[in-house]
Enzyme design. Sequence first.
Site, PDB file in Angstrom:
ATOM      1  N   ASP A 167       0.851  -1.182   0.000  1.00 57.64           N
ATOM      2  CA  ASP A 167       0.000   0.000   0.000  1.00 57.64           C
ATOM      3  C   ASP A 167       0.890   1.237   0.000  1.00 57.64           C
ATOM      4  OD1 ASP A 167      -2.200   1.703   0.220  1.00 57.64           O
ATOM      5  OD2 ASP A 167      -2.217   1.576   2.401  1.00 57.64           O
ATOM      6  N   GLU A 168       0.850   2.000  -1.082  1.00 60.88           N
ATOM      7  CA  GLU A 168       1.657   3.207  -1.238  1.00 60.88           C
ATOM      8  C   GLU A 168       3.123   2.945  -0.899  1.00 60.88           C
ATOM      9  OE1 GLU A 168      -0.020   6.830   0.279  1.00 60.88           O
ATOM     10  OE2 GLU A 168      -2.038   6.010   0.168  1.00 60.88           O
ATOM     11  N   PRO A 169       3.743   2.000  -1.616  1.00 58.98           N
ATOM     12  CA  PRO A 169       5.098   1.576  -1.262  1.00 58.98           C
ATOM     13  C   PRO A 169       6.165   2.648  -1.419  1.00 58.98           C
ATOM     14  CG  PRO A 169       4.508   0.723  -3.391  1.00 58.98           C
ATOM     15  CD  PRO A 169       3.256   1.344  -2.810  1.00 58.98           C
ATOM     16  N   THR A 170       5.940   3.628  -2.279  1.00 60.40           N
ATOM     17  CA  THR A 170       6.987   4.619  -2.518  1.00 60.40           C
ATOM     18  C   THR A 170       6.709   5.959  -1.850  1.00 60.40           C
ATOM     19  OG1 THR A 170       5.975   5.269  -4.619  1.00 60.40           O
ATOM     20  CG2 THR A 170       7.662   3.548  -4.700  1.00 60.40           C
TER      21      THR A 170
END
Length: 74
Positions: free
Chosen positions: A55-58
């Site tokens: 979930d929203e890794p970056t």
Amino acid sequence: MSATERKKDTDFILNEFNIPEEFRKLKSYELSGGYLKKVALACAFVGNPDVVIIDEPTLGLDVRFRNIFHRKLS
């Protein structure tokens, strides 16, 4: 996965994510927030899993790494 396979896979992932080898010897509390997140993402790919749920890794990572990561996913 044998220890040899795990090391080979880990080396490959660290290289793919442009994480310097010297980070392997550090404890997690010694890493900056950005590198801690990079290492956590790299760990998710060790063993070549079929599915990785992220979930929203970056979020919060530098643009250069964000681009590298997105290229690896595609």
